[in-house]
Scaffold this motif. Structure first.
Motif, short mmCIF file in Angstrom:
data_model
loop_
_atom_site.label_atom_id
_atom_site.label_comp_id
_atom_site.label_asym_id
_atom_site.label_seq_id
_atom_site.Cartn_x
_atom_site.Cartn_y
_atom_site.Cartn_z
N CYS A 152 39.96 -64.86 15.49
CA CYS A 152 39.33 -63.59 15.04
C CYS A 152 38.82 -62.76 16.13
CB CYS A 152 38.15 -64.16 14.29
SG CYS A 152 38.01 -63.62 12.43
N THR B 74 35.92 -61.50 16.40
CA THR B 74 34.66 -61.95 16.75
C THR B 74 34.53 -63.08 17.80
OG1 THR B 74 33.93 -61.72 14.34
CG2 THR B 74 32.68 -62.86 15.63
N HIS C 239 36.26 -70.30 14.64
CA HIS C 239 35.24 -70.51 13.40
C HIS C 239 36.11 -70.34 12.22
CE1 HIS C 239 35.49 -66.19 14.38
NE2 HIS C 239 35.19 -65.90 12.99
N CYS D 180 37.42 -66.93 7.43
CA CYS D 180 36.56 -65.91 7.74
C CYS D 180 37.11 -64.51 7.44
CB CYS D 180 36.24 -65.76 9.35
SG CYS D 180 35.37 -64.32 10.04
#
Ligand code: ZN
Ligand code: ZN
Length: 363
Positions: free
Chosen positions: A39, A41, A60, A167
């Motif tokens: 991601c 992030t 994640h 996510c």
């Protein structure tokens, strides 16, 4: 036990190294990873922009199989296949109210990668490192993660297409389905056609939006948006996009996945009276945008932010799996797989925009 994990130190690349992994605590499980999505992030944490203490093992969007369970592992059995989503404490007012994305402990449990009690389960040369990123740290062959953020995954579903449900895809889908709602007779404009934006386009089709406008600088992403159901597209350079947006009929809803203040201002300007703008893009912080308060009042428009599309993964992941089984989520159009050993190439392709959603395969 000895495992291989991608160690993030400040910069833009990671190194795969041998680490030590502790046994799972009472409410944790040892998971052998099959796949993990990457991601934006993760890239922000790697670049030191989200406060994640480095060195760290990021990742994640993990899919794997439980190999060992802690003493309180009720509800799960060794051998279960699981998807790991974001972490939440499970007992604060937000968690009790069905809004785990706003958990009181969201920051330490996710971005700071801290275990509720004590240090992370991975160590390098005898020193513990950040290894509970989003309660999981899945850029590794194995991890120890909290049971609370695990959702059981049926055997027949492909790991590489399920990982992003943890996510990126969850954020875009939940934002439309849960926050913006039914689309009959309504219009939506999606700004930014990465994983979050394209998942929002898929969700807008499912929710029955009449007009679905996709906006992006990249022609290849606009082409995907069109294939998966966008009814209007806006692309070109920044000026060309602005000109097309000005000429476009206003929309009921807009969704920003870029975090760019210029894009947010532009998206707000395209809303009709009483329209809603949802901001989903995670930005490095410290930026501001300008909106005339009188405009806000006289037009009844609203703007709000959302983490993970306000999803409660335990309820929403199974819902997305139903959509996937019904053939409504063409995730193969956005996912590209990479061997775990090629994590740096995968991250570079995400950064450059070459790949929409890179997913690492650990086996
Ligand atoms: Zn909580
Ligand atoms: Zn993410």
């Amino acid at each position: 036990m000895k495992i291989q994990a991608a160690i993030a130190r400040a910069g833009s690349i990671v190194d795969i190294e041998t680490c030590d992994l502790d046994r799972p605590g009472p409410d944790e499980a040892l998971v052998r990873l099959e796949a993990c999505g990457i991601c934006h992030t993760d890239l922000l944490s790697l670049g030191g922009q989200l406060g994640t203490p480095l060195p760290a093992v990021l990742g994640h969007e993990g899919v794997g199989r439980i190999e060992a369970l802690g003493a309180e592992g009720e509800g799960f059995t060794v051998g279960d296949r699981v998807l790991m989503s974001f972490a939440a404490c499970g007992h604060c007012p937000r968690c009790d109210g069905g809004a785990p994305a706003y958990c009181d402990a969201a920051l330490p449990l996710n971005f700071l990668g801290r275990r509720p009690a004590g240090t992370g389960p991975m160590s390098l040369g005898g020193t513990a490192i950040t290894s509970q990123y989003f309660g999981q740290s899945s850029f590794a062959t194995h991890t120890v993660a909290g049971l609370r953020n695990m959702i059981r995954l049926p055997e027949d579903l492909p790991a590489e297409l399920m990982a992003p449900l943890a996510c990126g895809v969850q954020t875009g889908m939940s934002a439309v389905i849960k926050l913006l709602g039914a689309g009959e007779g309504r219009s939506i404009a999606v700004f930014g056609c990465g994983t979050v934006g394209l998942a929002a386009v898929m969700a807008a089709v499912i929710a029955g939006y009449e007009r679905i406008v996709a906006v992006d600088l990249r022609e290849d992403r606009i082409a995907i948006a069109r294939e998966i159901g966008a009814t209007e597209v806006v692309s070109g350079d920044t000026q060309a996009i602005e000109n097309q947006l000005r000429a476009m009929a206003p929309v009921d809803c807009a969704l920003d996945s870029t975090g760019s203040t210029a894009v947010i201002e532009s998206a707000f300007a395209r809303l009709r009276r009483c329209g809603q703008l949802l901001c989903l893009g995670v930005s490095p912080g410290g930026r501001e945008f300008g909106i005339d308060p009188r405009e806000l009042v006289f037009t009844g428009r609203s703007i709000r932010g959302s983490v993970e599309g306000d999803s409660d993964p335990a309820a929403f992941v199974p819902q997305m799996i139903d959509y996937f089984r019904a053939g409504w989520m063409p995730l193969h159009k956005i996912v590209k797989t990479y061997p775990f050993a090629e994590i740096n190439r995968a991250m570079a392709d995400l950064r450059s925009g070459e790949t929409v959603k890179p997913v690492l395969l650990m086996d």
